[in-house]
Design a protein around this motif. Structure first.
Motif, PDB file in Angstrom:
ATOM      1  N   GLU A   1       0.822  -1.204   0.000  1.00  0.00           N
ATOM      2  CA  GLU A   1       0.000   0.000   0.000  1.00  0.00           C
ATOM      3  C   GLU A   1       0.858   1.257   0.000  1.00  0.00           C
ATOM      4  OE1 GLU A   1       1.255  -0.650   4.066  1.00  0.00           O
ATOM      5  OE2 GLU A   1       0.314  -2.022   2.633  1.00  0.00           O
ATOM      6  N   ASP A   2       2.082   1.147   0.532  1.00  0.00           N
ATOM      7  CA  ASP A   2       2.975   2.298   0.545  1.00  0.00           C
ATOM      8  C   ASP A   2       3.434   2.661  -0.870  1.00  0.00           C
ATOM      9  OD1 ASP A   2       4.290  -0.169   0.567  1.00  0.00           O
ATOM     10  OD2 ASP A   2       6.109   0.665   1.448  1.00  0.00           O
ATOM     11  N   ILE A   3       3.568   1.674  -1.752  1.00  0.00           N
ATOM     12  CA  ILE A   3       3.978   1.961  -3.133  1.00  0.00           C
ATOM     13  C   ILE A   3       2.940   2.844  -3.813  1.00  0.00           C
ATOM     14  CG2 ILE A   3       4.380   0.946  -5.411  1.00  0.00           C
ATOM     15  CD1 ILE A   3       5.608  -1.464  -4.028  1.00  0.00           C
ATOM     16  N   VAL A   4       1.670   2.483  -3.663  1.00  0.00           N
ATOM     17  CA  VAL A   4       0.592   3.281  -4.250  1.00  0.00           C
ATOM     18  C   VAL A   4       0.616   4.698  -3.697  1.00  0.00           C
ATOM     19  CG1 VAL A   4      -1.903   3.515  -4.515  1.00  0.00           C
ATOM     20  CG2 VAL A   4      -0.851   1.249  -4.628  1.00  0.00           C
ATOM     21  N   PHE A   5       0.705   4.806  -2.379  1.00  0.00           N
ATOM     22  CA  PHE A   5       0.646   6.123  -1.726  1.00  0.00           C
ATOM     23  C   PHE A   5       1.848   6.988  -2.104  1.00  0.00           C
ATOM     24  CE2 PHE A   5       1.489   9.115   1.665  1.00  0.00           C
ATOM     25  CZ  PHE A   5       0.246   9.670   1.896  1.00  0.00           C
ATOM     26  N   PHE A   6       3.061   6.433  -1.991  1.00  0.00           N
ATOM     27  CA  PHE A   6       4.256   7.225  -2.277  1.00  0.00           C
ATOM     28  C   PHE A   6       4.302   7.657  -3.739  1.00  0.00           C
ATOM     29  CE2 PHE A   6       6.705   4.995   1.388  1.00  0.00           C
ATOM     30  CZ  PHE A   6       6.160   5.872   2.300  1.00  0.00           C
ATOM     31  N   ALA A   7       3.905   6.772  -4.648  1.00  0.00           N
ATOM     32  CA  ALA A   7       3.915   7.126  -6.072  1.00  0.00           C
ATOM     33  C   ALA A   7       2.957   8.286  -6.353  1.00  0.00           C
ATOM     34  CB  ALA A   7       3.557   5.909  -6.921  1.00  0.00           C
ATOM     35  N   GLN A   8       1.745   8.207  -5.810  1.00  0.00           N
ATOM     36  CA  GLN A   8       0.783   9.285  -6.018  1.00  0.00           C
ATOM     37  C   GLN A   8       1.258  10.583  -5.371  1.00  0.00           C
ATOM     38  OE1 GLN A   8      -2.867   7.589  -4.497  1.00  0.00           O
ATOM     39  NE2 GLN A   8      -3.392   6.654  -6.466  1.00  0.00           N
ATOM     40  N   ALA A   9       1.862  10.470  -4.189  1.00  0.00           N
ATOM     41  CA  ALA A   9       2.368  11.669  -3.515  1.00  0.00           C
ATOM     42  C   ALA A   9       3.455  12.352  -4.337  1.00  0.00           C
ATOM     43  CB  ALA A   9       2.894  11.300  -2.129  1.00  0.00           C
ATOM     44  N   MET A  10       4.361  11.556  -4.922  1.00  0.00           N
ATOM     45  CA  MET A  10       5.441  12.142  -5.718  1.00  0.00           C
ATOM     46  C   MET A  10       4.933  12.752  -7.018  1.00  0.00           C
ATOM     47  SD  MET A  10       8.880   9.914  -5.230  1.00  0.00           S
ATOM     48  CE  MET A  10       8.097   8.314  -5.239  1.00  0.00           C
ATOM     49  N   ALA A  11       3.802  12.252  -7.519  1.00  0.00           N
ATOM     50  CA  ALA A  11       3.203  12.832  -8.716  1.00  0.00           C
ATOM     51  C   ALA A  11       2.611  14.213  -8.435  1.00  0.00           C
ATOM     52  CB  ALA A  11       2.122  11.911  -9.272  1.00  0.00           C
TER      53      ALA A  11
END
Length: 284
Positions: free
Chosen positions: A181-191
């Protein structure tokens, strides 16, 4: 002249039956927490009693509880409870390094408008500690997003990532999966936000065989869902959606590796052929 007030921090430790390790995590926060900061423990429906923890650390932290719903739900719950300007998540079996908060405050003095601050970590295993620093981050959000989903960025983990509370007004951890779930969150945050880097480790990560991050079955289940969750067209700018097919193939390859490790050879072979047919260049 505008005077910038010092940022406040909400340290959030989600846990499920983590009594064996959680005191180490708690103590690592309390050694450096300020009077205007807070420490929140999120009990994700533990079956173990936490009465001892509440008694030992009375008035030093806040404990909130929910029915067992997984780490993403626990982190979102902690974020809703947080009052600080920044949310600092820490896994219950890890520990902050003693200078972590000092380094974060130094970064904010230089970049007071930062929404995401990322440091490195120490990876602890049987061979000792290995330093993992953040590499590959740029000032270009799309480039950071692309590099992250391609696993070309290192250093991102809970305990090394500090998030402005306003981020949670836009995105949340996906609660329908219990791994990655951290991959989804971190990727969206960096976008959506710029990243400030600290060129030092902030946390020590302890690898445990029974850790959720080593749960192969959980990885397999979550990887089949995370593509749709990450590439949410209501959140990401349209140009980011072009990376969906590439990421899908990458996650299928991850499932293949998990099946191979679990010695589920027949399923691994079937998935391998499926990947080869849909995107043969992924192997080159």
């Amino acid at each position: 002249m505008t005077i910038m007030l010092e940022a406040t921090f909400s340290f959030v430790i989600p846990f499920y039956n983590g009594n064996r390790f959680i005191e180490r995590a708690i103590d690592s926060v309390l050694r450096q927490i300020g009077d205007t900061d807070e420490l929140i423990l999120v009990d994700d429906g533990s079956t173990e009693s936490i009465k001892y923890i509440k008694q030992k650390y009375v008035d030093q932290l806040k404990v909130v509880s929910q029915k067992n719903a997984g780490p993403a739900a626990a982190r979102n719950f902690g974020a809703r409870e947080a009052k600080g300007d920044y949310i600092y998540f820490l896994d219950c079996d890890d520990e902050l390094l003693d200078y972590a908060l000092v380094e974060v405050k130094k970064a904010l003095e230089l970049f007071p408008l930062s929404k995401i601050i990322v440091g490195g970590y120490l990876n602890n295993n049987r061979k000792g500690d290995k330093i993992r620093l953040v590499k590959g981050v740029t000032q270009n959000r799309e480039k950071n997003f692309k590099r992250y989903i391609r696993k070309q960025l290192s250093g991102f983990c809970h305990g090394s990532v500090i998030l402005h509370r306003s981020i949670f007004q836009i995105i949340h951890y996906p609660e329908s999966i219990r791994n990655n779930e951290d991959i989804v969150f971190f990727a969206q945050a960096m976008a959506m936000f710029d990243v400030t880097i600290i060129d030092k480790p902030l946390v020590k990560i302890y690898n445990r065989p029974d850790s959720l991050r080593k749960d192969i079955q959980a990885i397999i289940l979550s990887d089949t869902k995370m593509v749709d969750l990450l590439f949410d067209s209501t959140l990401l700018p349209e140009r980011y959606l072009q990376y969906r097919k590439e990421f899908y193939s990458s996650r299928m390859l991850s499932i293949f590796r998990s099946l191979f490790i679990a010695k589920q050879n027949r399923s691994a072979k079937q998935l391998y052929l499926q990947i080869l047919k849909s995107n043969p260049m992924i192997f080159f």
